[in-house]
Design a protein around this motif. Structure first.
Motif, PDB file in Angstrom:
ATOM      1  N   UNK A   5       0.835  -1.209   0.000  1.00 41.16           N
ATOM      2  CA  UNK A   5       0.000   0.000   0.000  1.00 41.16           C
ATOM      3  C   UNK A   5       0.863   1.249   0.000  1.00 41.16           C
ATOM      4  N   UNK A   6       1.863   1.272   0.865  1.00 36.86           N
ATOM      5  CA  UNK A   6       2.753   2.431   0.975  1.00 36.86           C
ATOM      6  C   UNK A   6       3.498   2.644  -0.345  1.00 36.86           C
ATOM      7  N   UNK A   7       3.978   1.567  -0.937  1.00 33.37           N
ATOM      8  CA  UNK A   7       4.688   1.657  -2.216  1.00 33.37           C
ATOM      9  C   UNK A   7       3.784   2.200  -3.311  1.00 33.37           C
ATOM     10  N   UNK A   8       2.553   1.697  -3.378  1.00 36.79           N
ATOM     11  CA  UNK A   8       1.617   2.167  -4.404  1.00 36.79           C
ATOM     12  C   UNK A   8       1.283   3.636  -4.222  1.00 36.79           C
ATOM     13  N   UNK A   9       1.104   4.064  -2.986  1.00 37.57           N
ATOM     14  CA  UNK A   9       0.826   5.476  -2.724  1.00 37.57           C
ATOM     15  C   UNK A   9       2.027   6.321  -3.147  1.00 37.57           C
ATOM     16  N   UNK A  10       3.229   5.878  -2.777  1.00 36.75           N
ATOM     17  CA  UNK A  10       4.442   6.616  -3.158  1.00 36.75           C
ATOM     18  C   UNK A  10       4.567   6.712  -4.677  1.00 36.75           C
ATOM     19  N   UNK A  11       4.298   5.617  -5.378  1.00 40.88           N
ATOM     20  CA  UNK A  11       4.364   5.627  -6.841  1.00 40.88           C
ATOM     21  C   UNK A  11       3.369   6.617  -7.438  1.00 40.88           C
ATOM     22  N   UNK A  12       2.176   6.653  -6.881  1.00 41.57           N
ATOM     23  CA  UNK A  12       1.160   7.579  -7.362  1.00 41.57           C
ATOM     24  C   UNK A  12       1.578   9.035  -7.129  1.00 41.57           C
ATOM     25  N   UNK A  13       2.107   9.323  -5.939  1.00 39.17           N
ATOM     26  CA  UNK A  13       2.526  10.694  -5.630  1.00 39.17           C
ATOM     27  C   UNK A  13       3.687  11.099  -6.540  1.00 39.17           C
ATOM     28  N   UNK A  14       4.648  10.212  -6.718  1.00 37.31           N
ATOM     29  CA  UNK A  14       5.792  10.500  -7.595  1.00 37.31           C
ATOM     30  C   UNK A  14       5.313  10.759  -9.023  1.00 37.31           C
ATOM     31  N   UNK A  15       4.426   9.908  -9.524  1.00 41.70           N
ATOM     32  CA  UNK A  15       3.920  10.074 -10.887  1.00 41.70           C
ATOM     33  C   UNK A  15       3.200  11.399 -11.050  1.00 41.70           C
ATOM     34  N   UNK A  16       2.349  11.744 -10.088  1.00 43.62           N
ATOM     35  CA  UNK A  16       1.602  13.002 -10.151  1.00 43.62           C
ATOM     36  C   UNK A  16       2.545  14.199 -10.073  1.00 43.62           C
ATOM     37  N   UNK A  17       3.539  14.111  -9.193  1.00 41.70           N
ATOM     38  CA  UNK A  17       4.475  15.216  -9.008  1.00 41.70           C
ATOM     39  C   UNK A  17       5.342  15.412 -10.252  1.00 41.70           C
ATOM     40  N   UNK A  18       5.864  14.317 -10.807  1.00 43.62           N
ATOM     41  CA  UNK A  18       6.685  14.418 -12.015  1.00 43.62           C
ATOM     42  C   UNK A  18       5.890  14.994 -13.183  1.00 43.62           C
ATOM     43  N   UNK A  19       4.670  14.551 -13.322  1.00 40.02           N
ATOM     44  CA  UNK A  19       3.814  15.067 -14.386  1.00 40.02           C
ATOM     45  C   UNK A  19       3.581  16.569 -14.200  1.00 40.02           C
ATOM     46  N   UNK A  20       3.330  16.980 -12.965  1.00 37.52           N
ATOM     47  CA  UNK A  20       3.115  18.386 -12.649  1.00 37.52           C
ATOM     48  C   UNK A  20       4.365  19.220 -12.965  1.00 37.52           C
ATOM     49  N   UNK A  21       5.519  18.724 -12.555  1.00 40.25           N
ATOM     50  CA  UNK A  21       6.765  19.456 -12.815  1.00 40.25           C
ATOM     51  C   UNK A  21       7.031  19.587 -14.309  1.00 40.25           C
ATOM     52  N   UNK A  22       6.773  18.528 -15.050  1.00 41.97           N
ATOM     53  CA  UNK A  22       6.963  18.565 -16.501  1.00 41.97           C
ATOM     54  C   UNK A  22       6.044  19.622 -17.129  1.00 41.97           C
ATOM     55  N   UNK A  23       4.810  19.664 -16.671  1.00 43.64           N
ATOM     56  CA  UNK A  23       3.866  20.651 -17.186  1.00 43.64           C
ATOM     57  C   UNK A  23       4.299  22.066 -16.813  1.00 43.64           C
ATOM     58  N   UNK A  24       4.742  22.266 -15.569  1.00 46.76           N
ATOM     59  CA  UNK A  24       5.195  23.591 -15.149  1.00 46.76           C
ATOM     60  C   UNK A  24       6.418  24.048 -15.939  1.00 46.76           C
ATOM     61  N   UNK A  25       7.345  23.126 -16.202  1.00 50.57           N
ATOM     62  CA  UNK A  25       8.530  23.472 -16.987  1.00 50.57           C
ATOM     63  C   UNK A  25       8.133  23.948 -18.378  1.00 50.57           C
ATOM     64  N   UNK A  26       7.179  23.279 -18.993  1.00 47.73           N
ATOM     65  CA  UNK A  26       6.695  23.677 -20.311  1.00 47.73           C
ATOM     66  C   UNK A  26       6.051  25.054 -20.243  1.00 47.73           C
ATOM     67  N   UNK A  27       5.205  25.264 -19.233  1.00 43.32           N
ATOM     68  CA  UNK A  27       4.534  26.550 -19.088  1.00 43.32           C
ATOM     69  C   UNK A  27       5.522  27.674 -18.793  1.00 43.32           C
ATOM     70  N   UNK A  28       6.505  27.393 -17.954  1.00 41.28           N
ATOM     71  CA  UNK A  28       7.497  28.413 -17.618  1.00 41.28           C
ATOM     72  C   UNK A  28       8.334  28.771 -18.847  1.00 41.28           C
ATOM     73  N   UNK A  29       8.647  27.801 -19.665  1.00 40.33           N
ATOM     74  CA  UNK A  29       9.392  28.051 -20.893  1.00 40.33           C
ATOM     75  C   UNK A  29       8.604  28.995 -21.809  1.00 40.33           C
ATOM     76  N   UNK A  30       7.300  28.758 -21.927  1.00 36.70           N
ATOM     77  CA  UNK A  30       6.458  29.636 -22.745  1.00 36.70           C
ATOM     78  C   UNK A  30       6.398  31.042 -22.163  1.00 36.70           C
ATOM     79  N   UNK A  31       6.357  31.118 -20.846  1.00 36.62           N
ATOM     80  CA  UNK A  31       6.308  32.424 -20.194  1.00 36.62           C
ATOM     81  C   UNK A  31       7.621  33.187 -20.399  1.00 36.62           C
ATOM     82  N   UNK A  32       8.740  32.481 -20.303  1.00 33.15           N
ATOM     83  CA  UNK A  32      10.038  33.121 -20.557  1.00 33.15           C
ATOM     84  C   UNK A  32      10.107  33.620 -21.998  1.00 33.15           C
ATOM     85  N   UNK A  33       9.548  32.840 -22.924  1.00 34.83           N
ATOM     86  CA  UNK A  33       9.530  33.261 -24.329  1.00 34.83           C
ATOM     87  C   UNK A  33       8.780  34.577 -24.510  1.00 34.83           C
TER      88      UNK A  33
END
Length: 136
Positions: A5-33
């Motif tokens: 259970x703990x492993x599955x929760x950690x995997x879910x949080x990591x996946x959500x966080x990585x996806x969020x960071x990837x999206x923010x990086x894309x958005x920040x790049x557009x904003x810098x442009x």
């Protein structure tokens, strides 16, 4: 089962966080442009060290009201998208906190999802392949 259970929760949080960071990086790049395009239009490099009077002089000589409005709207769109990205992460964290890890199921489809308050976390069929999802 608890460790799974703990492993599955950690995997879910990591996946959500990585996806969020990837999206923010894309958005920040557009904003810098946006700022770089403004720099190019003005023929200067806008920095924190630039004096307000110097910047005001460049702006008044180079930008029309329409260009300022377009810039304003573009910045507003960037901020809206960043807020939306944050809200998506918050919803994912809420889903995870409720124990809904149905998205881990390899047969998962959003259309077939049932919103259950608690999903069985000890199911051996639950899988998450972070490597395939987040490798650049």
């Amino acid at each position: 089962a608890h460790a799974t259970e703990i492993t599955n929760v950690a995997l879910e949080v990591i996946a959500a966080h990585l996806s969020h960071l990837e999206q923010l990086e894309t958005l920040l790049s557009k904003e810098k442009d946006l700022l770089l395009n403004l720099n190019d239009r003005l023929g200067i490099c806008i920095t924190d060290e630039m004096k307000t009077s110097e910047l005001a002089s460049c702006l008044s000589a180079s930008l029309s009201e329409e260009q300022v409005c377009d810039y304003f709207e573009s910045v507003h769109v960037c901020v809206d998208k960043q807020r939306d990205a944050g809200n998506v992460l918050l919803r994912e964290l809420e889903r995870i906190s409720l124990g809904d890890v149905s998205i881990l199921d390899e047969n998962y489809t959003p259309e077939g999802r049932q919103d259950l308050a608690q999903s069985p976390l000890d199911n051996d069929d639950l899988k998450r392949n972070l490597k395939d999802e987040f490798v650049r």
